[in-house]
Design an enzyme around this catalytic site. Structure first.
Site, short mmCIF file in Angstrom:
data_model
loop_
_atom_site.label_atom_id
_atom_site.label_comp_id
_atom_site.label_asym_id
_atom_site.label_seq_id
_atom_site.Cartn_x
_atom_site.Cartn_y
_atom_site.Cartn_z
N LYS A 177 0.86 -1.19 0.00
CA LYS A 177 0.00 0.00 0.00
C LYS A 177 0.89 1.24 0.00
CE LYS A 177 -1.94 2.76 3.20
NZ LYS A 177 -1.91 4.00 2.42
N GLU A 252 9.18 1.62 11.63
CA GLU A 252 10.16 2.71 11.51
C GLU A 252 9.38 4.00 11.73
OE1 GLU A 252 13.25 4.08 11.81
OE2 GLU A 252 13.44 2.06 11.01
N CYS A 286 12.50 11.55 8.48
CA CYS A 286 12.56 11.02 9.86
C CYS A 286 13.88 11.40 10.48
CB CYS A 286 12.48 9.51 9.87
SG CYS A 286 11.15 8.88 8.93
C1 UN1 Z 1 13.42 8.81 6.14
O1 UN1 Z 1 13.40 10.01 6.34
O2 UN1 Z 1 12.45 8.10 6.47
O3 UN1 Z 1 19.42 9.08 5.78
C2 UN1 Z 1 14.49 8.10 5.41
C3 UN1 Z 1 18.52 9.64 5.17
C4 UN1 Z 1 17.92 8.98 3.94
C5 UN1 Z 1 16.71 8.20 4.32
C6 UN1 Z 1 15.71 8.92 5.17
N1 UN1 Z 1 18.90 8.13 3.34
O4 UN1 Z 1 18.08 10.74 5.51
#
Ligand code: UN1
Length: 496
Positions: A177, A252, A286
């Site tokens: 999804k 995550e 994130c």
């Molecule tokens: C995310 O923000 O969920 O290290 C992933 C990083 C990227 C991946 C981020 N390679 O910011």
């Protein structure tokens, strides 16, 4: 490629099909409001069909030799390279990130495909001596079955690859999804997998919303593994709803990542690292640097330089070469980001720059927010504790290294952290003491590579990691095998 059309379908058992209910939703560009496409708003019934297709396909796919599965992933990686530019252009239209970052997003999927393609010739287990004579011991990884994959919009090609590609190399099948803000990229991802030779039913796409599609995937009794990148709240709900079937759940979730700048840091480098980590992807990672913890000896200097650098950033559509920061994803996001500006002001932090919706010159109907920096932030303030997921960062003043580490660790999340220092001893202490899944030294908080584990401690997840070898633990079960070739009964722990 179906991009010229505007109306898209689900992909189930190798067929493009409408949703059972006939309802649809739209994907629109956050930079212009332009319609990207119309997608099926699917229901539990559509998920059930996809799970049935994936369950059927599993019986063959699990028996395809892993190196052959790997060859398909190598072809997929090459197709991603061939389509890198059109995928990047589409990404900048569908979710707004600037072109250089969009190309990086696709590159991350290329890297993951090649890395996991090679894993087809490894997938190492262990052989180990037996405590008994003429007996052979080994452990092997087994696929699990149908994997439910629920992905966010901020890395619309990279994150599906982190989940789907390792799931496939391990011999699982997938019900996917994609985020409702980036359904077209999800669809292109799967079209390319099919073109690479992934057989019908092995990867299925069901478009739609979390409450219908996501919820059914999470509760479906024939989906033994669920992997989600999303908010903490969604993660908690997924874990609870998956508990009845004792599913493997990989989560995550959020971050509240800190950059520490010590008194001996290279400040030019620190400013570059912070600006890139706080405002890249409009702060919608994130791993974004949403806190900057600064030694008092360099606080004023760093604050001044950061404000100048943030004010130099040019906002605009991601596809324009001159743009540094693109739009944010949607209206809800801009409201949430702005509400934190009000919260920060009310808490008594100093708004140093930004703090407003940007419009005018070249920005048209786009959803832009000015890069925002708060100074004089106390570690306990909400703007220093809660994930904002936008271009806002908070400067916190500290007296020494220990106070910096305490502040960095004093949040519920534990994804990424960073320290700028030239002192090797303090760098190593930080590597040991920062309670996060990822730590950078003399770099910002973003930039993870696919062959190392990715994920975090505390409320960032539930202890699993994606990417690297760690991903294999999410998508396989261990089996221990004992072969006794002595021709007699040998009792473990009893006979010699
Ligand atoms: C995310 O923000 O969920 O290290 C992933 C990083 C990227 C991946 C981020 N390679 O910011």
């Amino acid at each position: 490629m179906a991009v010229a059309e505007k109306s898209f379908r689900n992909y189930i058992g190798g067929e493009w099909v409408d949703a059972s209910g006939g309802e649809t939703f739209e994907s629109r560009s956050p930079a212009t409001g332009e319609l990207i496409g119309t997608f099926p708003k699917s229901s539990a019934e559509d998920v059930d069909r996809a799970v049935a297709a994936a369950t059927d396909a599993y019986e063959d796919w699990r028996l395809v030799p892993a190196p052959k599965r790997g060859e398909i992933l190598f072809t997929f990686g090459q197709l991603l390279i061939d389509h890198k530019e059109d995928l990047a252009q589409l990404m900048t239209r569908e979710m707004g990130k600037v072109l250089a970052e969009a190309r990086g997003d696709v590159q991350e999927a290329v890297d993951m495909s090649f890395y996991m393609g090679g894993e087809g010739r490894r997938l190492f287990g262990q052989t180990t001596p037996s405590e008994l004579r003429d007996k052979f011991n080994m452990s092997v990884r087994m696929p699990i079955g149908v994997v439910g994959v629920i992905t966010p919009w901020n890395f619309p090609i990279a994150i599906p690859s982190w989940k789907i590609v390792p799931a496939l190399i391990c011999g699982n099948t997938v019900v996917f999804k994609p985020a409702t803000d980036t359904p077209l990229l999800g669809e292109r991802f799967v079209e390319l997998l099919a073109e690479a030779g992934v057989p019908a039913g092995v990867v299925n796409v069901v478009h739609g919303f979390g409450g219908d599609v996501g919820d059914r995937i999470v509760r479906h009794p024939d989906v033994p593994v669920v992997t989600l990148t999303g908010s903490r709240e969604t993660g908690v709900a997924v874990m609870k709803n998956a508990a009845d079937h004792l599913k493997h759940v990989h989560l995550e979730l959020g971050g509240k990542n800190a950059v520490i700048v010590l008194d001996d840091a290279d400040l030019d480098l620190a400013v570059e690292g912070i600006v890139w980590s706080a405002f890249g992807t409009s702060g919608q990672r994130c791993t974004a640097a949403s806190r900057v913890i600064v030694h008092e000896a360099v606080y004023d200097e760093l604050q001044g330089r950061l404000v100048v650098a943030a004010e130099r950033l040019r906002l605009g559509p991601g596809w324009e070469e001159s743009t540094d920061v693109g739009p944010v994803i949607n209206r809800n996001a801009i409201e949430k980001i702005h509400s934190y500006t009000d919260i920060g002001r009310d808490e008594g932090a100093s708004l140093l720059t930004g703090g407003e919706v940007a419009s005018g010159d070249g920005l048209g109907e786009g959803l832009y927010y000015r890069p925002t920096i708060f100074g004089d932030v106390e570690p306990g303030m909400r703007i220093a504790q809660e994930e904002i997921f936008g271009p806002t960062t908070a400067l916190i003043r500290v007296r020494d290294f220990d106070e910096a580490v305490r502040a960095a660790n004093g949040v519920r999340f534990g994804l990424s952290s960073s320290i700028f220092t030239r002192d090797v001893n303090r760098a190593f202490r930080a590597m040991r003491d920062l309670n996060t899944g990822i730590t950078y030294v003399n770099a910002g908080t973003i930039g993870a590579e696919v062959h190392l584990p990715f994920g975090g401690t505390k409320d960032t997840g539930n202890g699993h990691r994606e990417a690297g070898q760690a991903a294999l633990d999410v998508f396989t079960e261990w089996k221990s095998i004992y072969v006794d070739y002595s021709g007699r009964l040998q009792r473990a722990q009893i006979d010699d």
